[in-house]
Motif scaffolding. Structure first.
Motif, mmCIF file in Angstrom:
data_model
loop_
_atom_site.group_PDB
_atom_site.id
_atom_site.type_symbol
_atom_site.label_atom_id
_atom_site.label_comp_id
_atom_site.label_asym_id
_atom_site.label_seq_id
_atom_site.Cartn_x
_atom_site.Cartn_y
_atom_site.Cartn_z
ATOM 1 N N ALA A 1 -18.878 -22.066 12.734
ATOM 2 C CA ALA A 1 -19.698 -21.834 11.544
ATOM 3 C C ALA A 1 -18.798 -21.611 10.337
ATOM 4 C CB ALA A 1 -20.612 -20.635 11.741
ATOM 5 N N THR A 2 -19.194 -22.153 9.207
ATOM 6 C CA THR A 2 -18.445 -21.929 7.977
ATOM 7 C C THR A 2 -18.591 -20.476 7.513
ATOM 8 O OG1 THR A 2 -20.352 -22.728 6.712
ATOM 9 C CG2 THR A 2 -18.585 -24.320 7.191
ATOM 10 N N ILE A 3 -17.652 -20.041 6.672
ATOM 11 C CA ILE A 3 -17.606 -18.657 6.195
ATOM 12 C C ILE A 3 -18.505 -18.523 4.970
ATOM 13 C CG2 ILE A 3 -16.089 -16.777 5.498
ATOM 14 C CD1 ILE A 3 -13.748 -18.637 6.439
ATOM 15 N N GLY A 4 -19.343 -17.505 4.978
ATOM 16 C CA GLY A 4 -20.251 -17.288 3.866
ATOM 17 C C GLY A 4 -19.560 -16.716 2.638
ATOM 18 N N PRO A 5 -20.211 -16.758 1.499
ATOM 19 C CA PRO A 5 -19.655 -16.227 0.252
ATOM 20 C C PRO A 5 -19.625 -14.701 0.259
ATOM 21 C CG PRO A 5 -21.913 -16.929 -0.087
ATOM 22 C CD PRO A 5 -21.559 -17.340 1.313
ATOM 23 N N PHE A 6 -18.692 -14.130 -0.509
ATOM 24 C CA PHE A 6 -18.633 -12.665 -0.561
ATOM 25 C C PHE A 6 -18.169 -12.128 -1.907
ATOM 26 C CE2 PHE A 6 -14.483 -13.977 0.953
ATOM 27 C CZ PHE A 6 -13.575 -13.039 0.473
ATOM 28 N N LYS A 7 -18.362 -12.883 -2.987
ATOM 29 C CA LYS A 7 -18.037 -12.362 -4.314
ATOM 30 C C LYS A 7 -18.923 -11.154 -4.611
ATOM 31 C CE LYS A 7 -17.396 -13.734 -9.144
ATOM 32 N NZ LYS A 7 -17.502 -14.859 -10.111
ATOM 33 N N GLY A 8 -18.321 -10.109 -5.120
ATOM 34 C CA GLY A 8 -19.007 -8.837 -5.324
ATOM 35 C C GLY A 8 -18.561 -7.792 -4.337
ATOM 36 N N TRP A 9 -18.026 -8.212 -3.191
ATOM 37 C CA TRP A 9 -17.375 -7.297 -2.247
ATOM 38 C C TRP A 9 -16.040 -6.869 -2.865
ATOM 39 C CZ3 TRP A 9 -18.673 -4.967 2.289
ATOM 40 C CH2 TRP A 9 -17.649 -4.445 3.081
ATOM 41 N N PRO A 10 -15.613 -5.608 -2.696
ATOM 42 C CA PRO A 10 -14.417 -5.125 -3.398
ATOM 43 C C PRO A 10 -13.155 -5.943 -3.168
ATOM 44 C CG PRO A 10 -15.643 -3.283 -2.490
ATOM 45 C CD PRO A 10 -16.306 -4.522 -1.970
ATOM 46 N N GLU A 11 -13.002 -6.563 -2.017
ATOM 47 C CA GLU A 11 -11.764 -7.288 -1.722
ATOM 48 C C GLU A 11 -11.798 -8.753 -2.154
ATOM 49 O OE1 GLU A 11 -10.107 -5.346 2.337
ATOM 50 O OE2 GLU A 11 -12.238 -5.859 2.350
ATOM 51 N N TRP A 12 -12.916 -9.172 -2.757
ATOM 52 C CA TRP A 12 -12.966 -10.568 -3.229
ATOM 53 C C TRP A 12 -12.077 -10.751 -4.450
ATOM 54 C CZ3 TRP A 12 -13.833 -13.291 -7.627
ATOM 55 C CH2 TRP A 12 -14.064 -14.667 -7.494
ATOM 56 N N ASP A 13 -11.383 -11.870 -4.497
ATOM 57 C CA ASP A 13 -10.707 -12.297 -5.715
ATOM 58 C C ASP A 13 -10.559 -13.810 -5.643
ATOM 59 O OD1 ASP A 13 -8.475 -12.881 -4.100
ATOM 60 O OD2 ASP A 13 -7.346 -11.120 -4.752
ATOM 61 N N PRO A 14 -10.153 -14.463 -6.726
ATOM 62 C CA PRO A 14 -10.064 -15.930 -6.714
ATOM 63 C C PRO A 14 -9.137 -16.480 -5.635
ATOM 64 C CG PRO A 14 -10.047 -15.129 -8.973
ATOM 65 C CD PRO A 14 -9.945 -13.917 -8.094
ATOM 66 N N ALA A 15 -8.069 -15.752 -5.321
ATOM 67 C CA ALA A 15 -7.153 -16.246 -4.285
ATOM 68 C C ALA A 15 -7.834 -16.263 -2.923
ATOM 69 C CB ALA A 15 -5.899 -15.375 -4.242
ATOM 70 N N ALA A 16 -8.567 -15.191 -2.604
ATOM 71 C CA ALA A 16 -9.303 -15.153 -1.334
ATOM 72 C C ALA A 16 -10.373 -16.236 -1.302
ATOM 73 C CB ALA A 16 -9.926 -13.775 -1.133
ATOM 74 N N GLU A 17 -11.039 -16.446 -2.421
ATOM 75 C CA GLU A 17 -12.064 -17.499 -2.498
ATOM 76 C C GLU A 17 -11.456 -18.874 -2.238
ATOM 77 O OE1 GLU A 17 -15.700 -19.409 -2.932
ATOM 78 O OE2 GLU A 17 -15.223 -17.294 -2.568
ATOM 79 N N ALA A 18 -10.261 -19.110 -2.754
ATOM 80 C CA ALA A 18 -9.606 -20.401 -2.541
ATOM 81 C C ALA A 18 -9.315 -20.628 -1.060
ATOM 82 C CB ALA A 18 -8.309 -20.466 -3.359
ATOM 83 N N VAL A 19 -8.887 -19.572 -0.358
ATOM 84 C CA VAL A 19 -8.642 -19.706 1.082
ATOM 85 C C VAL A 19 -9.956 -19.973 1.823
ATOM 86 C CG1 VAL A 19 -7.789 -18.552 3.155
ATOM 87 C CG2 VAL A 19 -6.573 -18.267 0.989
ATOM 88 N N ARG A 20 -11.006 -19.253 1.445
ATOM 89 C CA ARG A 20 -12.308 -19.473 2.088
ATOM 90 C C ARG A 20 -12.752 -20.927 1.920
ATOM 91 N NH1 ARG A 20 -18.030 -19.323 1.257
ATOM 92 N NH2 ARG A 20 -17.758 -19.402 -1.020
ATOM 93 N N GLN A 21 -12.624 -21.447 0.726
ATOM 94 C CA GLN A 21 -13.037 -22.828 0.489
ATOM 95 C C GLN A 21 -12.187 -23.805 1.305
ATOM 96 O OE1 GLN A 21 -15.655 -23.742 -1.068
ATOM 97 N NE2 GLN A 21 -16.231 -22.009 -2.362
ATOM 98 N N ASP A 22 -10.884 -23.532 1.404
ATOM 99 C CA ASP A 22 -10.008 -24.403 2.200
ATOM 100 C C ASP A 22 -10.385 -24.354 3.683
ATOM 101 O OD1 ASP A 22 -8.565 -25.358 0.079
ATOM 102 O OD2 ASP A 22 -6.802 -24.077 0.398
ATOM 103 N N VAL A 23 -10.661 -23.157 4.193
ATOM 104 C CA VAL A 23 -11.051 -23.039 5.594
ATOM 105 C C VAL A 23 -12.366 -23.774 5.841
ATOM 106 C CG1 VAL A 23 -11.769 -21.441 7.410
ATOM 107 C CG2 VAL A 23 -9.787 -20.900 6.000
ATOM 108 N N ASN A 24 -13.308 -23.621 4.932
ATOM 109 C CA ASN A 24 -14.587 -24.304 5.118
ATOM 110 C C ASN A 24 -14.434 -25.822 5.068
ATOM 111 O OD1 ASN A 24 -15.997 -21.965 5.527
ATOM 112 N ND2 ASN A 24 -16.889 -21.865 3.480
ATOM 113 N N ARG A 25 -13.555 -26.323 4.218
ATOM 114 C CA ARG A 25 -13.299 -27.770 4.221
ATOM 115 C C ARG A 25 -12.700 -28.210 5.555
ATOM 116 N NH1 ARG A 25 -12.591 -27.161 -1.439
ATOM 117 N NH2 ARG A 25 -10.488 -26.300 -1.212
ATOM 118 N N PHE A 26 -11.792 -27.402 6.091
ATOM 119 C CA PHE A 26 -11.234 -27.715 7.412
ATOM 120 C C PHE A 26 -12.332 -27.739 8.468
ATOM 121 C CE2 PHE A 26 -10.186 -25.385 11.347
ATOM 122 C CZ PHE A 26 -9.508 -26.406 12.020
ATOM 123 N N LEU A 27 -13.181 -26.723 8.474
ATOM 124 C CA LEU A 27 -14.221 -26.645 9.497
ATOM 125 C C LEU A 27 -15.182 -27.827 9.413
ATOM 126 C CD1 LEU A 27 -15.030 -22.821 9.299
ATOM 127 C CD2 LEU A 27 -13.824 -23.994 11.147
#
Length: 406
Positions: free
Chosen positions: A322-348
């Motif tokens: 399953a792809t990883i859901g969005p989490f902007k608004g969670w304290p540990e979110w930042d653009p760098a983490a978002e970029a990794v999430r998007q890359d992982v989802n493209r891989f999946l």
């Protein structure tokens, strides 16, 4: 993307080799009877074990768990995975719940191990009970009662049950009344799996390997509204070949690193490959690897996903990711983490390593800001879905993908 994935695969090669060579904890006592070490039937409930703190001598536990598939010959599995000494369990009983800590009259029955009423589980081991004859329904609250006469040292269990269970002193496990069970616990102690033998021998199970979203955080306690619960009800209503559902989520869990429970790589054998009747592994992890900001890359995670898929395929299982859901608004979110999430989802989405992919990201994301959960499905912390979100995830799973014919 593919070049970065290849480089990342080399980064985690040492980690994966260490996982493959990991040895089990030393066992301080002889094994339980042979009959307790072999799984049979189809898993109808499970919860991943973790370190629970110190065991309590003379404690009684009345644990409430919810079955997925029904059948006969019920067996329960107890774990001492994190213990440093043998664990003796006594007075084990199983029955169906009436309400609270009380059982349905006539349903509470003694459980044996190698035809004896007690079992000693070595450190690092698990033990299955003997089959308990009779029919056990799907979608029912099963009550497993037990005592730990001399428990000490580290205990094993599942701390975030999202289910109220009960504790008490004295020997009351055979009683169907709930009067003696005056204290509550939000954890499952020592119990980590239940199996049955379905009437249709073609019936199998799916194991959901995940983190706090799979574990059910932000769903309503005591109502079985985790997404695997919704999936179990859906599969039961459709009468699909895969009807058993085992929830092996741990809050805070990661694919690559131990911390909140052993990593998915480290616990795969115990939580997935050892469970009876499993047809499919459903893998929904890695947001915790990403938001921890430890330098883990999409390439690192791709290598971990591939290793899990390889081992499950070698065991004859289908693998759905399953792809990883969005989490902007969670304290540990930042653009760098978002970029990794998007890359992982493209891989999946584009990888050929899985038998199917379920796009949870597409289900959860807001059309106005795809880095955020749709407010209607948000449990309030911008990472975990609410009850409606949990149901939406379950409804997104293609039932045909759970039986790929391997």
């Amino acid at each position: 993307m593919s070049g970065r994935l290849a480089r990342g695969g080399r980064v985690v090669a040492a980690l994966l080799a260490a996982v493959a060579c990991q040895t089990a904890p030393a066992r301080a006592a002889g094994p339980p009877p042979d009959s307790t070490t072999h799984a049979t039937g189809v898993v109808t409930w499970a919860a991943s074990a973790d370190l629970m703190g110190e065991g309590t001598a003379g404690q009684g536990y009345r644990l409430i768990v919810h079955t997925s598939v029904g059948g006969s010959d019920l067996r329960v599995r107890f774990t001492n995975a994190f213990g440093d000494r043998p664990l003796t369990l006594a007075g084990v009983h199983a029955g169906l719940r009436e309400t609270g800590a009380a059982l349905r009259p006539g349903s509470n029955r003694p459980v044996t191990f190698g035809k004896v009423p007690t079992v000693t589980v070595p450190a690092g081991a698990v033990a299955w009970s003997d089959p308990l004859p009779g029919r056990w329904p799907a979608g029912a609250d099963l009550v497993v009662s037990l005592r730990t006469p001399d428990a000490a040292g580290p205990a094993s269990g599942h701390w975030m049950a999202m289910q109220t269970s009960y504790t008490g002193g004295g020997d009351h496990t055979a009683e169907e009344s709930g009067a003696a069970w005056t204290r509550t616990t939000g954890s499952w102690w020592y119990l980590d799996a239940v199996s049955v033998r379905p009437a249709d021998r073609a019936t199998g199970a799916v194991v959901a390997l995940g983190d706090s979203i799979t574990d059910g955080w932000q769903s309503t306690t005591d109502l079985n509204r985790r997404w695997p619960d919704y999936l179990a009800r859906r599969l039961g209503a459709l009468g699909t070949p895969v009807r058993g559902v085992a929830n092996e989520g741990i809050s805070g869990n990661k694919i690559l690193a131990d911390g909140a429970g052993q990593s998915a790589l480290h616990r795969l054998d115990r939580d997935v490959l050892s469970q009876p009747g499993v047809r499919t592994l459903f893998l929904f992890e890695s947001v915790n690897d990403i938001k921890a900001h430890t330098g883990v890359t999409a390439a690192d995670l791709a290598a971990g996903y591939r290793e899990i898929a390889r081992r499950a395929h070698a065991a004859g299982m289908c693998v759905v990711a399953a792809t990883i859901g969005p989490f902007k608004g969670w304290p540990e979110w930042d653009p760098a983490a978002e970029a990794v999430r998007q890359d992982v989802n493209r891989f999946l989405r584009g990888s050929g390593d899985f038998d199917a992919v379920t796009d949870f990201d597409r289900i959860l994301r807001s059309p106005y800001d795809p880095t955020r959960i749709l407010p209607f499905l948000d449990g309030g912390d911008h990472l975990h879905p609410n009850d409606k979100g949990m149901q939406a995830l379950a409804d997104a799973v293609g039932t045909g993908s759970l039986d790929c014919g391997r």
